[in-house]
Design a protein around this motif. Structure first.
Motif, short mmCIF file in Angstrom:
data_model
loop_
_atom_site.label_atom_id
_atom_site.label_comp_id
_atom_site.label_asym_id
_atom_site.label_seq_id
_atom_site.Cartn_x
_atom_site.Cartn_y
_atom_site.Cartn_z
N GLN A 6 0.83 -1.20 0.00
CA GLN A 6 0.00 0.00 0.00
C GLN A 6 0.86 1.26 0.00
O GLN A 6 0.58 2.22 -0.71
CB GLN A 6 -0.91 -0.02 1.23
CG GLN A 6 -1.88 1.12 1.31
CD GLN A 6 -2.72 1.05 2.57
OE1 GLN A 6 -2.26 0.60 3.61
NE2 GLN A 6 -3.93 1.51 2.48
N LYS A 7 1.94 1.27 0.78
CA LYS A 7 2.83 2.43 0.83
C LYS A 7 3.52 2.66 -0.51
O LYS A 7 3.81 3.80 -0.87
CB LYS A 7 3.87 2.25 1.93
CG LYS A 7 3.30 2.43 3.32
CD LYS A 7 4.35 2.25 4.39
CE LYS A 7 3.72 2.39 5.77
NZ LYS A 7 4.71 2.18 6.83
N LYS A 8 3.79 1.60 -1.26
CA LYS A 8 4.42 1.72 -2.59
C LYS A 8 3.38 2.01 -3.67
O LYS A 8 3.71 2.18 -4.83
CB LYS A 8 5.16 0.43 -2.95
CG LYS A 8 6.29 0.09 -2.03
CD LYS A 8 7.46 1.00 -2.26
CE LYS A 8 8.61 0.55 -1.38
NZ LYS A 8 9.76 1.39 -1.52
N ASN A 9 2.10 2.02 -3.28
CA ASN A 9 0.97 2.28 -4.19
C ASN A 9 0.88 1.24 -5.30
O ASN A 9 0.66 1.56 -6.46
CB ASN A 9 1.04 3.69 -4.77
CG ASN A 9 -0.30 4.16 -5.26
OD1 ASN A 9 -1.33 3.68 -4.80
ND2 ASN A 9 -0.31 5.07 -6.20
N VAL A 10 1.09 -0.02 -4.92
CA VAL A 10 0.91 -1.14 -5.85
C VAL A 10 -0.20 -2.03 -5.33
O VAL A 10 -0.47 -2.10 -4.14
CB VAL A 10 2.22 -1.94 -6.05
CG1 VAL A 10 3.28 -1.10 -6.70
CG2 VAL A 10 2.73 -2.50 -4.75
N ASP A 11 -0.84 -2.74 -6.24
CA ASP A 11 -1.98 -3.58 -5.89
C ASP A 11 -1.92 -4.90 -6.66
O ASP A 11 -2.76 -5.18 -7.50
CB ASP A 11 -3.28 -2.82 -6.20
CG ASP A 11 -4.53 -3.57 -5.77
OD1 ASP A 11 -4.43 -4.49 -4.95
OD2 ASP A 11 -5.61 -3.21 -6.28
N PRO A 12 -0.93 -5.76 -6.38
CA PRO A 12 -0.82 -7.01 -7.13
C PRO A 12 -1.91 -8.02 -6.79
O PRO A 12 -2.15 -8.95 -7.57
CB PRO A 12 0.56 -7.54 -6.74
CG PRO A 12 0.80 -6.98 -5.39
CD PRO A 12 0.14 -5.62 -5.40
N ILE A 13 -2.58 -7.85 -5.68
CA ILE A 13 -3.64 -8.79 -5.28
C ILE A 13 -4.92 -8.50 -6.05
O ILE A 13 -5.72 -9.38 -6.29
CB ILE A 13 -3.85 -8.75 -3.76
CG1 ILE A 13 -2.57 -9.23 -3.07
CG2 ILE A 13 -5.04 -9.58 -3.34
CD1 ILE A 13 -2.58 -9.12 -1.58
N GLY A 14 -5.15 -7.26 -6.44
CA GLY A 14 -6.31 -6.91 -7.24
C GLY A 14 -7.47 -6.33 -6.46
O GLY A 14 -8.63 -6.45 -6.87
N PHE A 15 -7.20 -5.69 -5.34
CA PHE A 15 -8.27 -5.04 -4.58
C PHE A 15 -8.97 -3.98 -5.42
O PHE A 15 -10.18 -3.81 -5.35
CB PHE A 15 -7.73 -4.41 -3.30
CG PHE A 15 -7.19 -5.39 -2.30
CD1 PHE A 15 -7.95 -6.46 -1.87
CD2 PHE A 15 -5.91 -5.24 -1.80
CE1 PHE A 15 -7.46 -7.36 -0.95
CE2 PHE A 15 -5.40 -6.14 -0.88
CZ PHE A 15 -6.18 -7.20 -0.45
N GLY A 16 -8.20 -3.24 -6.22
CA GLY A 16 -8.77 -2.20 -7.07
C GLY A 16 -9.69 -2.75 -8.13
O GLY A 16 -10.75 -2.18 -8.41
N LEU A 17 -9.33 -3.88 -8.73
CA LEU A 17 -10.20 -4.52 -9.72
C LEU A 17 -11.50 -4.97 -9.09
O LEU A 17 -12.57 -4.83 -9.67
CB LEU A 17 -9.49 -5.70 -10.36
CG LEU A 17 -8.30 -5.36 -11.25
CD1 LEU A 17 -7.61 -6.64 -11.72
CD2 LEU A 17 -8.74 -4.52 -12.43
#
Length: 56
Positions: A6-17
């Protein structure tokens, strides 16, 4: 791990999708980008150790 991503502003798990699939609208992606840095994660782990030295 979730907070580090979250601090790096990445979402590899796909919460945003997942968020976008449930919130229709023109500004849903902008809303998600504002929400993601402030989300608090609550993780519940249910672990049961049945024996030592075995991996199944």
């Amino acid at each position: 791990m979730l907070v580090k991503m979250q601090k790096k502003n990445v979402d590899p798990i796909g919460f945003g999708l997942r968020y976008r699939s449930r919130h229709m609208g023109n500004d849903d992606w902008k809303t998600w980008q504002q929400l993601y840095p402030t989300i608090k994660f609550k993780v519940n782990a249910d672990i049961n150790i049945s024996d030592t030295g075995l991996v199944e």
